[in-house]
Design an enzyme around this catalytic site. Sequence first.
Site, mmCIF file in Angstrom:
data_model
loop_
_atom_site.group_PDB
_atom_site.id
_atom_site.type_symbol
_atom_site.label_atom_id
_atom_site.label_comp_id
_atom_site.label_asym_id
_atom_site.label_seq_id
_atom_site.Cartn_x
_atom_site.Cartn_y
_atom_site.Cartn_z
ATOM 1 N N LYS A 34 0.722 -1.236 0.203
ATOM 2 C CA LYS A 34 -0.089 -0.124 0.202
ATOM 3 C C LYS A 34 0.927 1.188 -0.110
ATOM 4 C CE LYS A 34 -4.144 1.407 2.843
ATOM 5 N NZ LYS A 34 -3.596 2.680 3.162
ATOM 6 N N GLY A 36 2.618 4.692 1.198
ATOM 7 C CA GLY A 36 2.980 5.335 2.536
ATOM 8 C C GLY A 36 3.483 4.153 3.498
ATOM 9 N N LYS A 39 7.637 1.143 1.355
ATOM 10 C CA LYS A 39 8.121 0.449 0.043
ATOM 11 C C LYS A 39 9.499 0.818 -0.556
ATOM 12 C CE LYS A 39 5.151 0.710 -3.107
ATOM 13 N NZ LYS A 39 4.382 1.552 -2.630
ATOM 14 N N ASP A 63 6.831 3.183 -10.069
ATOM 15 C CA ASP A 63 5.838 3.971 -9.354
ATOM 16 C C ASP A 63 5.911 5.394 -9.847
ATOM 17 O OD1 ASP A 63 4.577 5.788 -7.616
ATOM 18 O OD2 ASP A 63 5.295 4.779 -5.898
ATOM 19 N N CYS A 283 4.327 7.631 28.000
ATOM 20 C CA CYS A 283 3.764 7.748 26.884
ATOM 21 C C CYS A 283 2.693 7.271 26.399
ATOM 22 C CB CYS A 283 4.765 7.917 25.686
ATOM 23 S SG CYS A 283 4.037 8.221 23.908
ATOM 24 N N ARG A 320 16.950 8.733 4.580
ATOM 25 C CA ARG A 320 17.140 9.354 3.165
ATOM 26 C C ARG A 320 18.808 9.376 3.113
ATOM 27 N NH1 ARG A 320 13.717 14.540 1.908
ATOM 28 N NH2 ARG A 320 15.157 14.197 -0.114
#
Length: 340
Positions: A34, A36, A39, A63, A283, A320
């Site tokens: 899917k 987000g 992938k 994509d 949390c 990244r």
Amino acid sequence: MSSTAVVHGDDLMEPTLQSILSQKTLRWIFVGGKGGVGKTTTSCSLAIQLAKVRKSVLLISTDPAHNLSDAFGQKFGKEARLVDGYSNLSAMEIDPNGSIQDLLASGDSQGDDPLAGLGMGNMMQDLAFSIPGVDEAMSFAEVLKQVKSLSYEVIVFDTAPTGHTLRFLQFPTVLEKALAKLSQLSSQFGPMLNSILGARGGLPGGQNIDELLQKMESLRETISEVNTQFKNPDMTTFVCVCIAEFLSLYETERMIQELTSYGIDTHAIVVNQLLFPKEGSGCEQCNARRKMQKKYLEQIEELYEDFNVVRMPLLVEEVRGKEKLEKFSEMLVHPYVPPQ
């Protein structure tokens, strides 16, 4: 085919992608899921690990969002290009909706349409486009042809979100329909069209109708041949990427069923963005989310007990650039151990 690890005396599937790295016969690896769910990060990381054990690796994004350039911080295009810092890892981004005229042209860059002015306009293109998916099919076939000629040892596909992922399996049928339509046109109007085209300078690249048909036939043969390889578990596997949420799990199950119906091997699932709050963490949101994720993780493990299920943590920073991708990729082969 997959290696196993013994845990508490029970045979469980190893929670890594090591079996894919160890399977030297693999030529095609698809990474899908899917939108987000991570992938692209997963496919880049898998390609980095493969580059350590294979002679040459090609990473292809089909994509339309083309995130490979963003992931590596380097511009990629429709030609394969070496990834900075690697001697055996290349990447390319293809447009699955490339123009059919570009594909049929044999490198001739004339912009004039030989049929313009005859009231025919882009007749050949319109004819081909009247069959759903033919443009994408031919684009894909052309890429496969290029990939085959480049002879990479293994090719990793970063596919489009789930809805589009498995379209390539229908491409041989789509191209056969297009061929039948063009053949019919050729037998009825071939001589007349060829003489008109001849007077107007021919199709792009100086082709006539028969040559155009031959080009399409060769693309169809390429795609049919590769499709046979896709259904061979020694040569092809599909890595499903998801997150521990209902919709993503539902999409993954649908995708696995579809892959199984097409006879395509899949035995690995990467579950991204998992939270591991420290014991006694105050949390509330983290703990509530972890509780939900645990529920879906248990379902994944129950449903796919014969799969390699890889658990990947949610990181505080985006993955990244080469260094962060390499660090992330290590967790695909060495299971992440959360801090206590």
